[in-house]
Design a protein around this motif. Structure first.
Motif, PDB file in Angstrom:
ATOM      1  N   PHE A 185       0.850  -1.178   0.000  1.00 37.58           N
ATOM      2  CA  PHE A 185       0.000   0.000   0.000  1.00 37.58           C
ATOM      3  C   PHE A 185       0.888   1.229   0.000  1.00 37.58           C
ATOM      4  CE2 PHE A 185       0.345  -1.729   4.307  1.00 37.58           C
ATOM      5  CZ  PHE A 185       0.977  -0.699   4.969  1.00 37.58           C
ATOM      6  N   ASP A 186       0.295   2.362  -0.300  1.00 34.04           N
ATOM      7  CA  ASP A 186       1.021   3.622  -0.270  1.00 34.04           C
ATOM      8  C   ASP A 186       1.155   4.044   1.197  1.00 34.04           C
ATOM      9  OD1 ASP A 186       1.273   6.617  -0.117  1.00 34.04           O
ATOM     10  OD2 ASP A 186       1.426   6.333  -2.295  1.00 34.04           O
ATOM     11  N   ARG A 187       2.360   3.978   1.703  1.00 35.49           N
ATOM     12  CA  ARG A 187       2.614   4.228   3.127  1.00 35.49           C
ATOM     13  C   ARG A 187       2.222   5.650   3.534  1.00 35.49           C
ATOM     14  NH1 ARG A 187       5.553   1.580   7.094  1.00 35.49           N
ATOM     15  NH2 ARG A 187       6.294   2.924   8.764  1.00 35.49           N
ATOM     16  N   TYR A 193     -14.281  10.777   4.144  1.00 38.90           N
ATOM     17  CA  TYR A 193     -14.329  10.969   2.699  1.00 38.90           C
ATOM     18  C   TYR A 193     -12.958  10.674   2.082  1.00 38.90           C
ATOM     19  CZ  TYR A 193     -14.431  13.314  -1.799  1.00 38.90           C
ATOM     20  OH  TYR A 193     -14.307  13.599  -3.131  1.00 38.90           O
ATOM     21  N   PHE A 194     -11.897  11.252   2.677  1.00 42.93           N
ATOM     22  CA  PHE A 194     -10.553  11.036   2.147  1.00 42.93           C
ATOM     23  C   PHE A 194     -10.087   9.597   2.364  1.00 42.93           C
ATOM     24  CE2 PHE A 194     -10.255  15.742   2.574  1.00 42.93           C
ATOM     25  CZ  PHE A 194     -10.122  16.008   1.224  1.00 42.93           C
ATOM     26  N   ALA A 195     -10.442   8.999   3.489  1.00 42.61           N
ATOM     27  CA  ALA A 195     -10.086   7.593   3.719  1.00 42.61           C
ATOM     28  C   ALA A 195     -10.704   6.704   2.651  1.00 42.61           C
ATOM     29  CB  ALA A 195     -10.538   7.147   5.110  1.00 42.61           C
ATOM     30  N   SER A 196     -11.956   6.975   2.310  1.00 45.87           N
ATOM     31  CA  SER A 196     -12.633   6.202   1.281  1.00 45.87           C
ATOM     32  C   SER A 196     -11.961   6.398  -0.079  1.00 45.87           C
ATOM     33  CB  SER A 196     -14.108   6.608   1.217  1.00 45.87           C
ATOM     34  OG  SER A 196     -14.777   5.872   0.229  1.00 45.87           O
ATOM     35  N   ALA A 197     -11.622   7.642  -0.406  1.00 48.84           N
ATOM     36  CA  ALA A 197     -10.959   7.930  -1.681  1.00 48.84           C
ATOM     37  C   ALA A 197      -9.588   7.262  -1.745  1.00 48.84           C
ATOM     38  CB  ALA A 197     -10.838   9.443  -1.873  1.00 48.84           C
ATOM     39  N   ILE A 198      -8.849   7.299  -0.655  1.00 46.62           N
ATOM     40  CA  ILE A 198      -7.523   6.675  -0.613  1.00 46.62           C
ATOM     41  C   ILE A 198      -7.643   5.166  -0.740  1.00 46.62           C
ATOM     42  CG2 ILE A 198      -5.585   6.192   0.946  1.00 46.62           C
ATOM     43  CD1 ILE A 198      -5.883   9.193   1.836  1.00 46.62           C
ATOM     44  N   ALA A 199      -8.615   4.578  -0.075  1.00 44.00           N
ATOM     45  CA  ALA A 199      -8.817   3.129  -0.184  1.00 44.00           C
ATOM     46  C   ALA A 199      -9.100   2.739  -1.633  1.00 44.00           C
ATOM     47  CB  ALA A 199      -9.955   2.679   0.728  1.00 44.00           C
ATOM     48  N   LEU A 203      -8.109   4.152  -4.284  1.00 45.04           N
ATOM     49  CA  LEU A 203      -6.896   4.269  -5.107  1.00 45.04           C
ATOM     50  C   LEU A 203      -6.086   2.976  -5.113  1.00 45.04           C
ATOM     51  CD1 LEU A 203      -5.637   7.839  -4.135  1.00 45.04           C
ATOM     52  CD2 LEU A 203      -6.627   7.130  -6.324  1.00 45.04           C
ATOM     53  N   HIS A 204      -6.295   2.151  -4.105  1.00 47.61           N
ATOM     54  CA  HIS A 204      -5.580   0.878  -4.012  1.00 47.61           C
ATOM     55  C   HIS A 204      -6.364  -0.171  -4.800  1.00 47.61           C
ATOM     56  CE1 HIS A 204      -3.733   3.108  -0.742  1.00 47.61           C
ATOM     57  NE2 HIS A 204      -2.713   2.261  -0.847  1.00 47.61           N
ATOM     58  N   GLN A 236     -10.862  -3.475  -5.764  1.00 44.43           N
ATOM     59  CA  GLN A 236     -10.585  -2.111  -5.350  1.00 44.43           C
ATOM     60  C   GLN A 236     -10.790  -1.999  -3.844  1.00 44.43           C
ATOM     61  OE1 GLN A 236     -13.381   0.884  -6.805  1.00 44.43           O
ATOM     62  NE2 GLN A 236     -11.638   2.175  -7.322  1.00 44.43           N
ATOM     63  N   GLY A 237      -9.967  -1.176  -3.207  1.00 46.48           N
ATOM     64  CA  GLY A 237     -10.090  -0.971  -1.773  1.00 46.48           C
ATOM     65  C   GLY A 237     -11.342  -0.197  -1.407  1.00 46.48           C
TER      66      GLY A 237
END
Length: 140
Positions: free
Chosen positions: A31-33, A104-110, A112-113, A119-120
């Motif tokens: 994952f992106d650390r 919102y950002f946690a969901s968007a970041i997930a 991206l994986h 998809q995350g």
């Protein structure tokens, strides 16, 4: 990695008399650390804000996903957040001082994986081992 994140918050845990623990399987994940650091810091800060006295971080695998969960023993997530999911993340609550931008950002970041067709994502629930709020991020 999880121990590093808890260490950053240790002075606040100690000052507020919050107990904390980690339960992690012997697993690895890709994952992106930097992005995950932001997500975990935000979620741990929220857990500190809403807990009564205990926080637990769990890492496990499920259905080929790396799952990192943050649980607390506070009041849990409001029903609207559980039923409306991401649609409720943009709802600002000035009484509670919540913008829900972190979710919102946690969901968007997930999201991206990605790996192959998977998809995350994130999941919110009430229950878990502490009986209240459970945030999970699922990474393929």
């Amino acid at each position: 990695m999880l121990s590093e994140h808890l260490a950053r918050h240790r002075p606040l845990f100690d000052g507020l008399a919050i107990r904390y623990s980690i339960e992690a399987e012997d697993i690895t994940g890709f994952f992106d650390r930097e992005l995950m650091t932001g997500v975990l810091n935000n979620i741990i800060n929220n857990a500190i804000r809403y807990t009564d006295r205990q926080i637990r971080i769990i890492a496990r695998t499920s259905d080929g996903f790396l799952v990192i969960a943050v649980e607390d023993d506070g009041k849990g997530y409001p029903e609207v957040m559980l039923t409306e999911g991401e649609a409720s993340f943009g709802a600002v609550n000035f009484e509670r001082g919540s913008t829900r931008l972190g979710l919102y950002f946690a969901s968007a970041i997930a999201r991206l994986h990605q790996q192959d067709e998977r998809q995350g994502g994130i999941r919110l629930s009430n229950g878990g081992s502490l009986g209240r709020g459970v945030f999970e991020i699922w990474l393929p």
